[in-house]
Design a protein around this motif. Sequence first.
Motif, PDB file in Angstrom:
ATOM      1  N   THR A 181       0.836  -1.196   0.000  1.00 17.35           N
ATOM      2  CA  THR A 181       0.000   0.000   0.000  1.00 17.35           C
ATOM      3  C   THR A 181       0.872   1.247   0.000  1.00 17.35           C
ATOM      4  O   THR A 181       2.016   1.226   0.456  1.00 17.35           O
ATOM      5  CB  THR A 181      -0.935   0.018   1.228  1.00 17.35           C
ATOM      6  N   GLY A 182       0.330   2.321  -0.533  1.00 14.49           N
ATOM      7  CA  GLY A 182       0.959   3.630  -0.415  1.00 14.49           C
ATOM      8  C   GLY A 182       2.191   3.859  -1.254  1.00 14.49           C
ATOM      9  O   GLY A 182       2.969   4.769  -0.949  1.00 14.49           O
ATOM     10  N   GLU A 184      -6.183   5.613  -7.323  1.00 15.40           N
ATOM     11  CA  GLU A 184      -5.294   6.602  -7.931  1.00 15.40           C
ATOM     12  C   GLU A 184      -4.559   6.058  -9.146  1.00 15.40           C
ATOM     13  O   GLU A 184      -3.961   6.818  -9.897  1.00 15.40           O
ATOM     14  CB  GLU A 184      -4.282   7.092  -6.895  1.00 15.40           C
ATOM     15  N   ASN A 189      -7.045   0.307  -6.137  1.00 12.51           N
ATOM     16  CA  ASN A 189      -6.071   1.390  -6.280  1.00 12.51           C
ATOM     17  C   ASN A 189      -6.697   2.523  -7.086  1.00 12.51           C
ATOM     18  O   ASN A 189      -6.438   2.675  -8.284  1.00 12.51           O
ATOM     19  CB  ASN A 189      -4.809   0.862  -6.970  1.00 12.51           C
ATOM     20  N   VAL A 236      -3.372  -2.317  -2.507  1.00 13.47           N
ATOM     21  CA  VAL A 236      -4.392  -1.294  -2.268  1.00 13.47           C
ATOM     22  C   VAL A 236      -3.754   0.086  -2.106  1.00 13.47           C
ATOM     23  O   VAL A 236      -2.651   0.226  -1.583  1.00 13.47           O
ATOM     24  CB  VAL A 236      -5.230  -1.632  -1.011  1.00 13.47           C
ATOM     25  N   ASN A 237      -4.460   1.082  -2.615  1.00 14.81           N
ATOM     26  CA  ASN A 237      -4.117   2.496  -2.421  1.00 14.81           C
ATOM     27  C   ASN A 237      -2.693   2.829  -2.868  1.00 14.81           C
ATOM     28  O   ASN A 237      -1.936   3.515  -2.175  1.00 14.81           O
ATOM     29  CB  ASN A 237      -4.318   2.901  -0.954  1.00 14.81           C
ATOM     30  N   ASN A 238      -2.340   2.353  -4.046  1.00 13.90           N
ATOM     31  CA  ASN A 238      -1.051   2.675  -4.644  1.00 13.90           C
ATOM     32  C   ASN A 238      -1.241   3.598  -5.835  1.00 13.90           C
ATOM     33  O   ASN A 238      -2.301   3.631  -6.460  1.00 13.90           O
ATOM     34  CB  ASN A 238      -0.343   1.387  -5.095  1.00 13.90           C
ATOM     35  N   SER A 239      -0.204   4.355  -6.177  1.00 16.51           N
ATOM     36  CA  SER A 239      -0.309   5.276  -7.303  1.00 16.51           C
ATOM     37  C   SER A 239      -0.332   4.537  -8.624  1.00 16.51           C
ATOM     38  O   SER A 239      -0.857   5.031  -9.616  1.00 16.51           O
ATOM     39  CB  SER A 239       0.859   6.269  -7.274  1.00 16.51           C
TER      40      SER A 239
END
Length: 612
Positions: free
Chosen positions: A406-407, A454, A452, A429-432
């Motif tokens: 993540t991130g 973004e 994801n 999850v939640n990666n660029s």
Amino acid sequence: MKMFGSVTIVILYVCLLTSLYRRCSQARHIALNPVEWNVYAYLKYELYGCEAVSPAQSTGQNVTQDIEDNQVFVTSLSPYIIDRAIHIRPEASLTIQAGVRVLFTNTEAKLVVYGRLRSDGLEGLRVVFSHNSLPLGDSAFRWDEVEVKKGSDVMLTNTDIWQAQRGLRGDADDMDLSSCGVYVSSSGIVLTSGKKNRTGQAFTGGIVYGCGQGIELSSGQQLSHFLFRSYEIVNNLNEGIITKTKNCGLEVENSQISDNRGSGISVSGYSPLEYMRMNKVDVTGNANYGALIYVNQVVDIRFCSFRTNKYYGVHVQGHTQALFAVFQNNSFEHNGRSAVYLRLSNVTFTGNTLTRNGDRYAVEVTDYRGTDKDSCVISGNILHDNYAGVYIRTSSNVTFSYNFITGTQSKHAVYVDAEWVLFTYNEIVNNSAAVFIKKFPQYSLSMNTFINPESEYEIDTNLPFSESYFINAAYNYWGSSNGSFVRSRVRDAFINIDLVLIFVSPFFVTSDLAELYTGQDPDEFTQDDFTIGGRLVQNVTLRRNTSFSVTRSIYVPEGISLMIEPGVELRFPGCPYLSDGYGNIPYYRGWSLCGNEHRGSYSCRMPKRISA
């Protein structure tokens, strides 16, 4: 003794009137340890000192002759002053009592051991070898070294070495070190050969601080073993540990290798280790690599911490295909570039945590020498808030499972350039940017979670279209129960017909991977009054004088036909494509292709692919 009714009070007076010493004693702390009392403990203690006596005024013993028999340096006659090379002869022995200071006066002064040396310091009363200048640690003053010759017998306990050219030099097999420190020397410990037996006595409880090179390792023709336990190798001006010849095996346990101005551990590619093992080692704040390792056989790193090193936390490169590497339950945080760079074929990387690492992928595994008989296992790791996630470029079999990523701030959470990949039970999850697939694979991507928002796509690829290959990405959770949304999260032939097909159905609609999507297959062809697109599963005819927007690429599999009658107009607002997977698309004059003010024509040559 006095009686007060039924109470007896015992008053004991102990008065130390005078204590005369032949020498000055220097200490920062005085410790009192009462071991027994009656009812209440009470102690009054007064300590009276005097002005410090300069070294020139202090008494001491000058050592002018070699040690040719059995001698003892006693505490009451300390310090012992040496101004030349003193040799302990082969049949002789020297024992140094706790609290003794051995002072060397110039750069030619040293102690050379052919026989037996015992330095018996205590935890609060250490033996000290140093230059005769004060204060300790002044780098302007140097003496030579304690040199341990082959075949000698040296045991140092609770002993400190200060301000030497080389603190201690010799074969590891000829010495045992316990709770010893080397400080502010040009080289701390120089070991010209290791232990012959891997189960031999390790160096334990030592400190190497403020030296030029911390510990230098070299070896002879046969394999040598270097064992360090509970060591602090910190604040040295170059590398903490450096190896300079081949045939070495290195083990470090329960130690700290920190704040060195070079790498924490540096192993040259010209002199690779045979094996490297680290367990519960803190590698922090080094001004180059945390550990730079070239190795032939085995790397085994477990329960270690690599933090705030300037470049890589760990950089490992194998010199033989037989190399096997294990990284288990380690933490990597705030390293300047990658947390881990592995140029290896056989890797097991499990249970590690990687946080906020540098300007490249947190984990990079790259090696083209592997085969389908080699194994790369990356499982059960946690990566969060790194610049990028995991980069895999190998010919080995890859198992990528049970990871949580993540991130990531740039590039991809996972970049895969491999042919044999099992990609399962991961949470991305939640990666660029999510997952990028580069090589024609034999893939199984299932039971994963991809959320994801973004990222433009959950799965991206540049693999070309092929009738022989496709990627099966079914049985995953995409954060939605909408089939069209799930299909839009994958960049493949339905977005760009030049790309490989990726199938996403069936897919899960719950995060616990329990409930499957029951609607229409989002890959299948759909047609309404205005739009068409998808993979045909039966013959379809587009009737004359109709107009459609192609919102998804149309794929016509072998054995299926798409008939387009005269007067049909196909518009491509998002520039999708029309593909013939060796099916049948009859050609009629009078229909046209339109996309963003561009009109094209259709060609029937096989295979049939046209773009707006």
